[in-house]
Design a protein around this motif. Structure first.
Motif, PDB file in Angstrom:
ATOM      1  N   VAL A  54       0.759  -0.714  -0.241  1.00  0.00           N
ATOM      2  CA  VAL A  54       0.164   0.063  -0.164  1.00  0.00           C
ATOM      3  C   VAL A  54       1.418   0.779   0.510  1.00  0.00           C
ATOM      4  N   HIS A  55       0.483   2.110  -0.829  1.00  0.00           N
ATOM      5  CA  HIS A  55       1.446   2.933  -0.750  1.00  0.00           C
ATOM      6  C   HIS A  55       1.387   4.299   0.189  1.00  0.00           C
ATOM      7  N   ALA A 142      -1.498  -0.359 -11.207  1.00  0.00           N
ATOM      8  CA  ALA A 142      -2.250  -0.564  -9.755  1.00  0.00           C
ATOM      9  C   ALA A 142      -2.869  -1.129  -8.822  1.00  0.00           C
ATOM     10  N   VAL A 143      -2.525  -2.567  -9.111  1.00  0.00           N
ATOM     11  CA  VAL A 143      -2.551  -3.610  -8.780  1.00  0.00           C
ATOM     12  C   VAL A 143      -1.635  -4.459  -7.570  1.00  0.00           C
ATOM     13  N   ALA A 144      -0.600  -3.543  -8.718  1.00  0.00           N
ATOM     14  CA  ALA A 144       0.793  -4.498  -7.666  1.00  0.00           C
ATOM     15  C   ALA A 144       1.125  -3.592  -6.434  1.00  0.00           C
ATOM     16  N   THR A 145       1.353  -2.163  -6.843  1.00  0.00           N
ATOM     17  CA  THR A 145       1.014  -1.231  -5.646  1.00  0.00           C
ATOM     18  C   THR A 145      -0.487  -0.350  -5.185  1.00  0.00           C
ATOM     19  N   ARG A 146      -1.050  -0.309  -4.208  1.00  0.00           N
ATOM     20  CA  ARG A 146      -2.266   0.092  -4.514  1.00  0.00           C
ATOM     21  C   ARG A 146      -2.202   1.409  -3.823  1.00  0.00           C
ATOM     22  N   ASP A 148      -5.296   3.349  -3.704  1.00  0.00           N
ATOM     23  CA  ASP A 148      -6.792   3.627  -3.358  1.00  0.00           C
ATOM     24  C   ASP A 148      -6.256   4.045  -1.853  1.00  0.00           C
ATOM     25  N   LYS A 149      -7.370   5.190  -1.359  1.00  0.00           N
ATOM     26  CA  LYS A 149      -7.365   4.351  -0.677  1.00  0.00           C
ATOM     27  C   LYS A 149      -8.664   4.287   0.503  1.00  0.00           C
ATOM     28  N   PHE A 154     -10.417   0.006  -4.309  1.00  0.00           N
ATOM     29  CA  PHE A 154      -9.107  -0.341  -5.146  1.00  0.00           C
ATOM     30  C   PHE A 154     -10.126  -2.253  -5.193  1.00  0.00           C
ATOM     31  N   GLN A 155     -10.781  -2.607  -4.833  1.00  0.00           N
ATOM     32  CA  GLN A 155     -11.980  -3.742  -5.631  1.00  0.00           C
ATOM     33  C   GLN A 155     -11.968  -3.050  -6.939  1.00  0.00           C
TER      34      GLN A 155
END
Length: 169
Positions: A54-55, A142-146, A148-149, A154-155
């Motif tokens: 997660v970023h 965008a899946v490898a590193t999340r 989205d808050k 993210f789903q």
């Protein structure tokens, strides 16, 4: 036109009319078409999970008023964010089922520290199909590193990546 172009009153009136779970419905329709054409290998369904980083800006932690001379407490995460804290930092876990063609059938997002259910030995030996599916999903940045808050956003990101995998096959 985006959300920022609307006033709060306009958004309140519009929001109930917006479709819910749109990407999941699209994924189900694509899968139904593939199933009708006989392209899903139901004999080789595998289940596993993978951890995504997660970023730091996706943490969405509640902000406290800063008091001079006082240490800040650790970041708090809402239960519905799907973000867990482990020794490796902030993580999210993607649980998924995939078919023999390395395409996702179902996806679930949980906090990263949640454990997996034990698997039977014969099912564990077939785990490479789902691992290849995870690697195909992680090809999308965008899946490898999340970034989205919220977990539901993210789903949707993971679901769009899954739709692209289905459309490619």
């Amino acid at each position: 036109m985006g959300r920022s172009d609307l006033s709060d009153g306009e958004w309140t009136r519009l929001e109930p009319h917006l479709p819910k779970y749109t990407w999941e419905k699209v994924l189900r329709a694509v899968q139904a078409d593939a199933d009708a054409e006989g392209r899903i290998d139901w004999s080789v369904v595998s289940v596993d999970s993978a951890v995504c980083r997660v970023h730091q800006h996706a943490a969405g932690a509640r902000r406290l008023a800063r008091v001079p001379g006082r240490r800040r407490s650790p970041a708090w995460h809402r239960d519905d964010e799907g973000i867990g804290r482990s020794r490796g930092g902030l993580t999210t876990k993607i649980h998924l089922a995939s078919d023999g063609g390395c395409r996702p059938l179902a996806v679930l997002i949980t906090p990263g520290q949640w454990g997996d259910a034990p698997q039977q030995r014969d099912r564990y030996a077939r785990r490479n199909e789902v691992e290849r599916t995870v690697n195909a999903l992680k090809d999308f940045r965008a899946v490898a590193t999340r970034f989205d808050k919220r977990a539901y956003v993210f789903q949707g990101t993971v679901t769009v990546a899954a739709i692209r995998l289905w459309l490619r096959s």
